[in-house]
Design an enzyme around this catalytic site. Structure first.
Site: not given
Ligand code: NAD
Length: 340
Positions: A172, A205
């Site tokens: 991330k 994600d």
């Protein structure tokens, strides 16, 4: 000569699945000298700790362990015994394969993923405290060059040794620019040393969405601790759930094999849960011991029983209340009978 192996039954449904795996492993003809060690909430009263030093000493001496799941109190109480074993013994790479097996409900062909999860740092370093009790709390996430480099290198070496084509780093780094930024930079640096293996990276994600939609485009995934934990459970879900997902924690000299799933406490003592994840963890252990033929036989026997779909636990039946589901022991018996 028999292999001296530390055997940790764990708690909850752990003892049932570990016993099933022990019987299957012994049925291969490979000889074991089990060093049975108790850990978990059940031994707190006896030893004053859920992880007695004798357990760690046994693993250090034998270098190989097969472990059942151990319960961790949620939101209070002692810290995870599972995380402590990985951290204290520096088992830095957690390998979690997820492969389609015909016969599993919602069978989806072509899934063949291996998550390599960093196992010693990240948010699982457990450095957290209340800032203002009941109002604000803080957790410190540690990512180091050393920790990132060795786990990414492990993923590439694993890919090379197992005929895999691609490694994907999961991160991330768009948001966590310091910590995940470091992990990602190091991953790209290490990748340069492995020109024979394709490399790419995905934001976590997006990775989750793509794994659900197009899992066949991915191969080996390498991730910091928390993402690796979550993404590997997602991969387990793609191939039939936690009951079918094996795992291995690997360090420089020591290896501890355990299912991905937890202690499933609500099923304790019911002879109900699927022993397959622990049996397949045992097959990973056989491969680690270079008993490759025995490992292949266990994998084939599990695949045959699952494909037949009869002597399988509730989670591998089309509906969860299928009256023809068998118990943990009976599924293990069927796997033993299917050993060629
Ligand atoms: P869990 O994996 O124990 O169970 C979640 C659900 O998955 C179960 O209710 C069940 O529906 C299914 N499931 C799990 N194992 C199965 C099996 N062998 N066969 C069929 N279905 C199975 O996860 P949880 O409920 O989140 O955690 C329970 C406890 O286990 C917690 O204390 C947690 O900390 C601990 N835990 C331990 C480990 C470990 O020992 N390595 C890993 C994860 C969770």
């Amino acid at each position: 000569m028999a292999y001296r192996i530390t055997l940790i039954p764990g708690d909850g449904t752990g003892p049932e699945v570990v016993e099933a795996a022990r019987r299957v492993l012994e049925a291969t003809g490979v000889e074991f000298d089990w060093d049975v060690e108790e850990a978990g909430s059940d031994v707190m009263d006896k030893y004053g700790t859920p992880l007695p030093e004798a357990v760690l000493d046994s693993i250090r001496a034998n270098k190989v362990a097969l472990k059942g799941p151990i319960t961790t109190p949620i939101g209070h109480g002692f810290r995870s015994v599972n995380v402590a074993i990985r951290k204290i013994l520096d088992l830095y790479a957690n390998i979690r394969p997820a492969r389609s097996l015909a016969g599993v409900p919602n069978y989806r062909p072509g899934v063949d993923l291996v998550t390599v999860r960093e196992n010693t740092e990240g948010l699982y370093a457990g450095i957290e405290h209340d800032v203002i009790p009941n109002e604000a709390a803080e957790s410190i996430r540690i990512i180091t060059r050393r920790g990132s480099e060795r786990v990414v290198r492990f993923a590439f070496e694993y890919a090379r040794a197992n005929g895999r084509r691609q490694v994907t780093a999961v991160h991330k780094a768009n948001i966590l620019k310091a910590t995940d930024g470091l992990f990602l930079r190091v991953a790209w640096e290490v990748a340069e040393e492995y020109s024979d293996i394709d490399f790419n990276d995905r934001i976590v994600d997006n990775m989750c969405m793509q794994l659900v939609q197009r899992p066949e485009e991915y191969d080996v995934l390498v991730a910091p601790n928390l993402y690796g934990d979550i993404v590997s459970d997602l991969c387990s879900g793609l191939v039939g759930g936690l009951g079918v997902a094996p795992g291995a924690n690997i360090g420089a000299e020591i290896a501890v094999f355990e299912p991905v799933h937890g202690s499933a406490p609500k099923y304790t003592g019911l002879n109900k849960v699927n022993p397959m994840a622990t049996i397949l963890s045992g097959a990973l252990m056989l491969r680690h011991l270079e008993e490759t033929a025995a490992a292949d036989r266990v994998n084939r026997a599990v695949a045959a029983v699952v494909a037949a779909g009869e002597q399988v636990t509730y989670d591998l039946k089309p509906t969860r209340d299928d009256p023809t589901a068998v118990g943990t022991r009976e599924m293990a018996n069927a796997i033993i009978a299917a050993l060629d």
